[in-house]
Design an enzyme around this catalytic site. Sequence first.
Site, PDB file in Angstrom:
ATOM      1  N   PHE A 120      28.173  42.664  59.648  1.00  0.00           N
ATOM      2  CA  PHE A 120      26.808  42.446  59.134  1.00  0.00           C
ATOM      3  C   PHE A 120      26.144  43.774  58.813  1.00  0.00           C
ATOM      4  CE2 PHE A 120      27.765  38.503  61.071  1.00  0.00           C
ATOM      5  CZ  PHE A 120      27.131  37.570  60.261  1.00  0.00           C
TER       6      PHE A 120
ATOM      7  N   HIS B 121      24.578  46.664  55.850  1.00  0.00           N
ATOM      8  CA  HIS B 121      25.239  47.564  54.894  1.00  0.00           C
ATOM      9  C   HIS B 121      24.400  48.807  54.663  1.00  0.00           C
ATOM     10  CE1 HIS B 121      27.378  48.980  51.345  1.00  0.00           C
ATOM     11  NE2 HIS B 121      28.380  48.275  51.828  1.00  0.00           N
TER      12      HIS B 121
ATOM     13  N   ASP C 137      33.237  42.292  54.894  1.00  0.00           N
ATOM     14  CA  ASP C 137      34.227  42.128  55.964  1.00  0.00           C
ATOM     15  C   ASP C 137      34.130  40.809  56.730  1.00  0.00           C
ATOM     16  OD1 ASP C 137      35.704  44.463  55.716  1.00  0.00           O
ATOM     17  OD2 ASP C 137      34.248  45.638  56.847  1.00  0.00           O
TER      18      ASP C 137
ATOM     19  N   ARG D 196      42.154  49.513  48.638  1.00  0.00           N
ATOM     20  CA  ARG D 196      41.243  50.643  48.405  1.00  0.00           C
ATOM     21  C   ARG D 196      41.960  51.907  47.934  1.00  0.00           C
ATOM     22  NH1 ARG D 196      35.868  51.348  49.872  1.00  0.00           N
ATOM     23  NH2 ARG D 196      35.757  49.140  49.280  1.00  0.00           N
TER      24      ARG D 196
HETATM   25  C1  LIG Z   1      33.552  47.417  53.945  1.00  0.00           C
HETATM   26  C2  LIG Z   1      32.503  48.041  54.794  1.00  0.00           C
HETATM   27  O1  LIG Z   1      32.713  49.137  55.259  1.00  0.00           O
HETATM   28  S1  LIG Z   1      31.034  47.230  54.998  1.00  0.00           S
HETATM   29  C3  LIG Z   1      30.381  47.831  56.550  1.00  0.00           C
HETATM   30  C4  LIG Z   1      31.217  47.355  57.689  1.00  0.00           C
HETATM   31  N1  LIG Z   1      30.646  47.699  58.979  1.00  0.00           N
HETATM   32  C5  LIG Z   1      30.110  46.777  59.796  1.00  0.00           C
HETATM   33  O2  LIG Z   1      30.076  45.595  59.543  1.00  0.00           O
HETATM   34  C6  LIG Z   1      29.605  47.306  61.114  1.00  0.00           C
HETATM   35  C7  LIG Z   1      28.256  46.705  61.479  1.00  0.00           C
HETATM   36  N2  LIG Z   1      27.228  47.235  60.625  1.00  0.00           N
HETATM   37  C8  LIG Z   1      26.656  48.451  60.865  1.00  0.00           C
HETATM   38  O3  LIG Z   1      26.980  49.134  61.851  1.00  0.00           O
HETATM   39  C9  LIG Z   1      25.639  48.985  59.889  1.00  0.00           C
HETATM   40  O4  LIG Z   1      24.985  47.919  59.246  1.00  0.00           O
HETATM   41  C10 LIG Z   1      26.283  49.901  58.820  1.00  0.00           C
HETATM   42  C11 LIG Z   1      27.117  51.010  59.478  1.00  0.00           C
HETATM   43  C12 LIG Z   1      27.173  49.121  57.893  1.00  0.00           C
HETATM   44  C13 LIG Z   1      25.159  50.529  58.002  1.00  0.00           C
HETATM   45  O5  LIG Z   1      24.432  51.354  58.864  1.00  0.00           O
HETATM   46  P1  LIG Z   1      22.962  51.851  58.463  1.00  0.00           P
HETATM   47  O6  LIG Z   1      22.929  52.267  57.041  1.00  0.00           O
HETATM   48  O7  LIG Z   1      22.583  52.871  59.487  1.00  0.00           O
HETATM   49  O8  LIG Z   1      22.134  50.506  58.658  1.00  0.00           O
HETATM   50  P2  LIG Z   1      20.569  50.237  58.431  1.00  0.00           P
HETATM   51  O9  LIG Z   1      19.857  51.502  58.122  1.00  0.00           O
HETATM   52  O10 LIG Z   1      20.465  49.109  57.467  1.00  0.00           O
HETATM   53  O11 LIG Z   1      20.109  49.708  59.856  1.00  0.00           O
HETATM   54  C14 LIG Z   1      18.804  49.191  60.030  1.00  0.00           C
HETATM   55  C15 LIG Z   1      18.641  48.633  61.411  1.00  0.00           C
HETATM   56  O12 LIG Z   1      19.438  47.465  61.558  1.00  0.00           O
HETATM   57  C16 LIG Z   1      20.330  47.608  62.636  1.00  0.00           C
HETATM   58  N3  LIG Z   1      21.608  47.045  62.262  1.00  0.00           N
HETATM   59  C17 LIG Z   1      22.285  47.334  61.132  1.00  0.00           C
HETATM   60  N4  LIG Z   1      23.436  46.652  61.137  1.00  0.00           N
HETATM   61  C18 LIG Z   1      23.461  45.939  62.286  1.00  0.00           C
HETATM   62  C19 LIG Z   1      24.398  45.050  62.840  1.00  0.00           C
HETATM   63  N5  LIG Z   1      25.532  44.778  62.215  1.00  0.00           N
HETATM   64  N6  LIG Z   1      24.124  44.491  64.020  1.00  0.00           N
HETATM   65  C20 LIG Z   1      22.972  44.758  64.660  1.00  0.00           C
HETATM   66  N7  LIG Z   1      22.039  45.599  64.165  1.00  0.00           N
HETATM   67  C21 LIG Z   1      22.288  46.184  62.999  1.00  0.00           C
HETATM   68  C22 LIG Z   1      20.460  49.106  62.850  1.00  0.00           C
HETATM   69  O13 LIG Z   1      20.851  49.415  64.170  1.00  0.00           O
HETATM   70  C23 LIG Z   1      19.074  49.584  62.516  1.00  0.00           C
HETATM   71  O14 LIG Z   1      18.245  49.349  63.625  1.00  0.00           O
HETATM   72  P3  LIG Z   1      17.214  50.461  64.148  1.00  0.00           P
HETATM   73  O15 LIG Z   1      16.321  50.719  62.982  1.00  0.00           O
HETATM   74  O16 LIG Z   1      16.605  49.827  65.317  1.00  0.00           O
HETATM   75  O17 LIG Z   1      18.086  51.645  64.475  1.00  0.00           O
HETATM   76  O1  LIG Z   2      30.005  51.243  50.730  1.00  0.00           O
HETATM   77  C1  LIG Z   2      30.074  51.317  51.968  1.00  0.00           C
HETATM   78  O2  LIG Z   2      29.371  52.086  52.651  1.00  0.00           O
HETATM   79  C2  LIG Z   2      31.025  50.467  52.714  1.00  0.00           C
HETATM   80  C3  LIG Z   2      31.638  49.377  51.903  1.00  0.00           C
HETATM   81  O3  LIG Z   2      31.075  48.323  51.735  1.00  0.00           O
HETATM   82  C4  LIG Z   2      32.940  49.618  51.281  1.00  0.00           C
HETATM   83  O4  LIG Z   2      33.469  50.729  51.355  1.00  0.00           O
HETATM   84  O5  LIG Z   2      33.491  48.682  50.675  1.00  0.00           O
END
Ligand SMILES: CC(=O)SCCNC(=O)CCNC(=O)[C@H](O)C(C)(C)COP(=O)(O)OP(=O)(O)OC[C@H]1O[C@@H](n2cnc3c(N)ncnc32)[C@H](O)[C@@H]1OP(=O)(O)O
Ligand SMILES: O=C([O-])CC(=O)C(=O)O
Length: 375
Positions: free
Chosen positions: A259, A261, A312, A337
């Site tokens: 969840f 992004h 994901d 990728r």
């Molecule tokens: C293909 C890919 O790589 S897609 C990404 C896959 N990764 C995940 O699913 C891991 C879970 N998700 C996350 O850790 C984050 O959403 C990330 C790493 C993808 C993005 O991180 P950031 O850009 O820092 O997120 P963002 O700025 O939107 O966060 C805002 C708030 O929501 C919270 N938040 C964001 N994602 C989540 C989550 N999955 N679960 C709980 N809380 C969350 C953050 O902790 C933050 O809270 P805060 O302001 O109290 O610190």
């Molecule tokens: O763009 C990002 O930060 C992560 C993502 O969704 C990807 O690599 O597919």
Amino acid sequence: MAEGKVLTGAGLRGQIAGQTALSTVGKAGAGLTYRGYDVRELAKDCLFEEVAYLLFYGELPTQAQLDGYLTQLQTQRDLPQALKEVLERIPASAHPMDVMRTGCSMLGNLEPEESFEQQLDKANRLMAAFPAIMCYWYRFSHEGVRIDCTSDAPDLGSHFLTLLHGKAPSELHRKVMNVSLILYAEHEFNASTFTARVCASTLSDLFSCITGAIGSLRGPLHGGANEAAMEMIEKFATPEEATEGTLAMLARKDKIMGFGHAIYSVSDPRNEVIKGWSKLLAEEVGDTVLFPVSEAIDKVMWEQKKLFPNADFYHASAYNFMGIPTKLFTPIFVCSRVTGWASHVFEQRSNNRIIRPSAEYIGVEQRPVPPIAAR
Ligand SMILES: CC(=O)SCCNC(=O)CCNC(=O)[C@H](O)C(C)(C)COP(=O)(O)OP(=O)(O)OC[C@H]1O[C@@H](n2cnc3c(N)ncnc32)[C@H](O)[C@@H]1OP(=O)(O)O
Ligand SMILES: O=C([O-])CC(=O)C(=O)O
């Protein structure tokens, strides 16, 4: 349509770190496009290899070009004996992403990129070889079988499923794997791609760039989230349990994998596509748990945090329904990728300046080195 997010703060968020003509991510009114084509349209009508061709060569192939490309890739699938021997020495307990990293690096030793003129050949070779790297190790270490790394499968997705399961996939599974590979192919300056570009900016070789990118993709905040999401979903036996469990995790301030992004703010355009296919697969296998549990988590996350599933989350159930072991989820991401990574390496090389940002120093002021007896 994916909307732009207000991007500032740590993690270089919102800073332009370079230019790309490969994709848009979260651009208002455009969502996700590869060289101008909407990813949803590509996922509906194309073969993954057409998308790889688009990224590598700049335009979608004609039928004749695609036929030639498919044939070329088919001939590049087998692994050198020395690489098979290395894979046989990696224990079953290893993380498959470490296997992919080692496999990529070893291939770079055996078939190095000796000049940038070879970059396209090397990228195609790596792409064709990755399914065998993953499956040769997996089937040898887990089942004691030395598989044939070649297959008659016409495309990469069904080749992978054939090597993994030892038989050709159903039409539905072939289609879903193809869609999945397209969805994961390219995503602008995400962490792993940026890793590849930093490495490329030193004029390093392609295998080093891709090996580094695999290491970045491995983490659960990036590609590793599809495995982490599966592990979480499997803990719940009913949607009610999932609702309660997710609320409890949120109360503990746990991160819910799959969840949110870094760039998208209201939705990830890849989610609706893979969610649709996961639903179809759930119907095919008569699932009454995984998909409803996934939807329950999805509902809580939106209601409580306005957080949406990224690419994901529904990949987890989709892969599970196709009988893919959880530990192989992120390596499949690598198989896809590698197209985006390599294309970014080519782009970086074509207009290069070494990537070397500055740091804000927050340490102690300059001071004299005391003699050791005085410390
Ligand atoms: C293909 C890919 O790589 S897609 C990404 C896959 N990764 C995940 O699913 C891991 C879970 N998700 C996350 O850790 C984050 O959403 C990330 C790493 C993808 C993005 O991180 P950031 O850009 O820092 O997120 P963002 O700025 O939107 O966060 C805002 C708030 O929501 C919270 N938040 C964001 N994602 C989540 C989550 N999955 N679960 C709980 N809380 C969350 C953050 O902790 C933050 O809270 P805060 O302001 O109290 O610190
Ligand atoms: O763009 C990002 O930060 C992560 C993502 O969704 C990807 O690599 O597919």
